[in-house]
Scaffold this active site. Structure first.
Site: not given
Ligand code: GLN
Length: 460
Positions: A67, A142, A166
């Site tokens: 990532k 994400s 994420s």
């Molecule tokens: N969807 C969650 C958020 O927007 C998780 C994001 C993440 O785990 N980086 O905070």
């Protein structure tokens, strides 16, 4: 494509041939926009070093993707933001270094929501990633890019970060395995920080065995990350028999898509057929976990993102006359809307007038949630439920309404707030052919046991 298949291919051909093939697949599938960059030159050089015997190890020649919030050589580390668009890492993340020490080869950097703020990869400053099963739908996020490159078999595994889902949610949206290990299992050194009390590093793979393999290499104490736990992760060959599972009732309400519930119920039946017991359990604090998460996480990330000020590194706005203007314009232009929304919420809940009402309350509520989990784990080996309430939604469907987007995190944030391990495993498809993920959640440091159970279920 699994890691062992890839290793067999390397033996039959060469590391160079396998790495070139991954790069060709990445280029052929560029319309998914899963990758922000390729680290081709460095990857091919390392492949040649594997072929000449200079680089050896358990993963010698195996290509992978990180990532783009992991510091890694060969391409900039952008965090999918304009702020870091041209940022070249001065060092590599510990997780990347550990994989490289075993001969693995990073071929590229995956798209994400800018600074990992999001659940669809639509918040990337460079455009969204498309779902591996339906290009009109989101990849999840994400770590959307990491899930898609794995699902498309471009590489056998990819790394992601999980702050509130994420890794797990995009894994479930793309039919692959994703793990959010126990907080502190894998070093976060060299990964762009989001929320320090829930950020974890994990992997996305096409089967559970590969997750176990990658985790066994990455896990462990790192003196450069003081939150890492003493080494504990060890792959378990045998599955504990007659386990007791709790099916989280709060995650199986009518608001959850019927096909998602069906697939979870089928998984429950499979657990029973394997000799385990499954009972419905309640997690009343689950209802508050989104509220807790969306106070604590913005608070922490607003502090972590304060370092992007246009002075030390990253983007710097031009045409400004004062220091205040420099900060303001740099941050306005370098962050995406969602980053700014969260920085504002975080600064608000930490401000002296509102700290007690929001941040402190949220921390207290977080403790109540942790207590509920602990109570359940006194009687149950692990908990089960869906990874997300829906399968992958349409691109653009939730972008105008942040609350709707946040609601999708309802099933992943509780384990993040509690710091406990949770994995998402593929559990079939909905009626339109989109993957459904089942989530297994266990007590602290039960990662290896959860994975062993999930592995045994793949064979059923
Ligand atoms: N969807 C969650 C958020 O927007 C998780 C994001 C993440 O785990 N980086 O905070």
């Amino acid at each position: 494509m699994t890691i062992s298949e890839t290793i067999a291919q390397i033996k039959a051909t060469s590391a160079r041939a396998v790495v070139e093939n991954s790069i060709r697949l990445a280029n052929e599938n560029s319309d998914y926009h899963a990758l922000l960059s390729l680290t081709e030159d460095r990857a091919l050089q390392r492949a040649d070093e594997v072929d000449s015997g200079k680089i050896t190890g358990k993963l010698a020649g195996v290509p992978f993707v990180v990532k783009d919030n992991f510091l890694a050589f060969g391409a900039p580390t952008t965090a999918a933001s304009k702020m870091l668009e041209h940022f070249d890492a001065p060092l590599q993340a510990t997780s990347v270094e550990k994989l490289e020490a075993e001969g693995a080869i990073c071929i590229g950097k995956a798209n994400l929501d800018a600074f990992a703020h999001g659940g669809s990869t639509e918040n990337s400053a460079f455009g969204p990633t498309k779902n591996a099963f339906d290009k009109s739908r989101v990849a999840g996020g994400s770590s959307g890019g990491s899930a898609v490159v794995t699902a498309l078999n471009i590489v056998p595994f990819a790394l992601g970060s999980d702050t509130g889902g994420s890794i797990r949610q995009p894994a479930s949206y793309n039919g692959v395995v994703g793990i959010k290990p126990t907080y502190g299992t894998v070093s976060r050194f060299g990964v762009v920080a989001m929320a320090s009390s829930t950020d974890v590093i994990g992997s996305i793979t096409s089967n559970v065995e590969d997750t176990e393999f990658v985790m066994s290499i990455m896990a462990g104490k790192d003196n450069r990350d003081m939150t890492t736990l003493p080494d504990y992760f060890e792959v378990q060959n045998d599955v504990k028999p007659n386990q007791k599972f709790g099916l989280i009732k709060d995650f199986m309400s009518d608001d959850v898509e019927p096909d998602v519930r069906k697939r979870v119920n089928e998984y429950v039946e499979k657990l029973r057929a394997n000799g385990h017991t499954v009972e419905e359990v309640e997690l009343p604090m689950a209802e508050y976990s989104l509220a807790i998460y969306y106070i604590i996480v913005p608070a922490e990330l607003s502090s972590n993102l304060a370092r992007y000020d246009g002075i030390r590194y990253g983007y710097r706005a031009e045409g400004v006359k004062t220091l205040a203007e420099l900060y303001g314009k740099t941050r306005d232009e370098g962050f995406v809307t969602e980053n700014k929304r969260r920085i504002m919420i975080g600064s608000y809940v930490l401000s002296s007038g509102f700290f007690d009402a929001y941040y402190l309350q949220a921390q207290k509520a977080r403790t109540l949630l942790i207590n509920e989990f602990n109570k359940l784990f006194a009687s149950y080996d692990a908990l089960i439920g869906p990874t997300a309430p829906t399968t992958a939604f349409k691109l653009g469907e939730n972008t105008a309404d942040p609350i709707k987007m946040y609601l999708n995190d309802i099933m992943t944030v509780p384990a993040s707030l509690a710091g406990i391990p949770a994995i998402s495993v593929p559990a079939g498809f909905d009626e339109s052919g989109l993957p459904v993920g089942v989530q297994l959640i266990g007590p602290m440091r039960s990662d290896a046991s959860l994975l062993a159970t999930a592995r045994s279920m793949e064979e059923v």
